[in-house]
Design a protein around this motif. Structure first.
Motif, short mmCIF file in Angstrom:
data_model
loop_
_atom_site.label_atom_id
_atom_site.label_comp_id
_atom_site.label_asym_id
_atom_site.label_seq_id
_atom_site.Cartn_x
_atom_site.Cartn_y
_atom_site.Cartn_z
N GLU A 1 0.95 -69.14 38.00
CA GLU A 1 -0.18 -70.05 38.20
C GLU A 1 -1.46 -69.30 38.58
O GLU A 1 -2.52 -69.56 38.01
CB GLU A 1 0.16 -71.07 39.30
CG GLU A 1 -0.89 -72.15 39.46
CD GLU A 1 -0.47 -73.17 40.51
OE1 GLU A 1 -1.28 -73.45 41.40
OE2 GLU A 1 0.67 -73.66 40.43
N THR A 2 -1.38 -68.37 39.52
CA THR A 2 -2.58 -67.67 40.01
C THR A 2 -2.82 -66.34 39.30
O THR A 2 -3.87 -65.73 39.49
CB THR A 2 -2.48 -67.39 41.52
OG1 THR A 2 -1.40 -66.48 41.75
CG2 THR A 2 -2.29 -68.67 42.30
N GLU A 3 -1.83 -65.89 38.53
CA GLU A 3 -1.86 -64.60 37.85
C GLU A 3 -2.03 -63.43 38.82
O GLU A 3 -2.59 -62.39 38.48
CB GLU A 3 -2.93 -64.58 36.75
CG GLU A 3 -2.62 -65.56 35.63
CD GLU A 3 -3.43 -65.32 34.38
OE1 GLU A 3 -4.05 -64.25 34.25
OE2 GLU A 3 -3.41 -66.22 33.52
N GLU A 4 -1.53 -63.60 40.04
CA GLU A 4 -1.57 -62.56 41.05
C GLU A 4 -0.24 -61.81 41.05
O GLU A 4 0.82 -62.43 41.02
CB GLU A 4 -1.81 -63.19 42.43
CG GLU A 4 -1.79 -62.20 43.56
CD GLU A 4 -1.89 -62.89 44.93
OE1 GLU A 4 -1.89 -62.15 45.92
OE2 GLU A 4 -1.96 -64.13 45.00
N GLU A 5 -0.31 -60.47 41.06
CA GLU A 5 0.91 -59.66 41.15
C GLU A 5 1.22 -59.37 42.61
O GLU A 5 0.32 -59.03 43.38
CB GLU A 5 0.75 -58.33 40.39
CG GLU A 5 1.02 -58.46 38.92
CD GLU A 5 1.20 -57.11 38.24
OE1 GLU A 5 1.20 -56.06 38.89
OE2 GLU A 5 1.34 -57.13 37.00
N ILE A 6 2.48 -59.51 42.96
CA ILE A 6 2.95 -59.25 44.32
C ILE A 6 4.19 -58.38 44.21
O ILE A 6 5.04 -58.60 43.34
CB ILE A 6 3.32 -60.56 45.05
CG1 ILE A 6 2.19 -61.59 44.94
CG2 ILE A 6 3.64 -60.29 46.52
CD1 ILE A 6 2.60 -63.00 45.28
N PHE B 1 7.45 -67.47 39.13
CA PHE B 1 7.15 -66.05 39.09
C PHE B 1 7.78 -65.44 37.84
O PHE B 1 8.88 -65.84 37.44
CB PHE B 1 7.72 -65.31 40.30
CG PHE B 1 7.11 -65.71 41.61
CD1 PHE B 1 5.84 -65.27 41.96
CD2 PHE B 1 7.79 -66.51 42.51
CE1 PHE B 1 5.28 -65.61 43.17
CE2 PHE B 1 7.25 -66.86 43.71
CZ PHE B 1 5.99 -66.41 44.05
N GLU B 2 7.09 -64.46 37.26
CA GLU B 2 7.66 -63.67 36.18
C GLU B 2 7.92 -62.27 36.76
O GLU B 2 7.05 -61.70 37.40
CB GLU B 2 6.70 -63.56 35.00
CG GLU B 2 7.27 -62.72 33.86
CD GLU B 2 6.31 -62.54 32.71
OE1 GLU B 2 6.47 -61.56 31.97
OE2 GLU B 2 5.37 -63.36 32.56
N ILE B 3 9.11 -61.76 36.52
CA ILE B 3 9.45 -60.41 37.00
C ILE B 3 8.81 -59.39 36.09
O ILE B 3 9.10 -59.33 34.90
CB ILE B 3 10.98 -60.21 37.08
CG1 ILE B 3 11.60 -61.25 38.02
CG2 ILE B 3 11.32 -58.79 37.52
CD1 ILE B 3 13.12 -61.27 38.03
#
Length: 159
Positions: free
Chosen positions: A98-103, A150-152
């Motif tokens: 949704e936010t296109e943020e990588e964590i 989330f996408e891995i």
């Protein structure tokens, strides 16, 4: 009692704390108790009672760490063949769809978890959703603010 998973780094940190408690804190508190005894009447000696209370905390922590280490199943992912599968101890980079943020999270034991530095417990909702999945998979996590997808992106077996 059941064994608890722990990373090699987590076990080393606990062993270091145990060594410090035994070799530094315990002798320091024994000395403080001896000095407080020399001050006289123990019934009204605040220094003595404070030192005895601190001794109780230190001895309790020593026993707690010893118990954790005796029931720990230490897993060193650096000794495993590299894979794109998420397992305990893996460092996982995910993309919030949704936010296109990588964590990046590292999946660790309960005692090692610290969300401030992205160490998440193996029993957390995010870790439970990620375990067993591979690079490219999408996972849905039921978070307090609603479902998150989330996408891995990457799975690493780092120390």
């Amino acid at each position: 009692m059941q064994q608890t998973p722990m990373t090699a780094a987590g076990a080393a940190k606990l062993e270091e704390e145990l060594k410090h408690l035994r070799s530094v804190e315990r002798p320091r508190i024994i000395q403080a108790i001896a000095e407080a005894r020399d001050l006289g009447d123990l019934k009204e000696n605040a220094e003595y009672h404070a030192a005895r209370e601190e001794q109780g905390f230190i001895e309790g922590r020593i026993k707690e760490i010893e118990a954790k280490l005796s029931h720990a199943h230490i897993i060193d992912v650096t000794r495993l063949p590299p894979s794109d599968k998420v397992i305990f101890g893996a460092t996982v980079t995910v993309l919030d769809v949704e936010t296109e943020e990588e964590i990046t999270y590292k999946i660790v034991g309960d005692d090692e978890a610290d969300i401030k530095i992205n160490l998440i417990s193996v029993h957390s909702p995010i870790a439970r959703a990620l375990i067993g999945k591979s690079t490219g998979d999408e996972v849905t996590v039921a978070a307090p603010g609603g479902k998150r997808v989330f996408e891995i992106v990457e799975v690493q077996y780092l120390a």
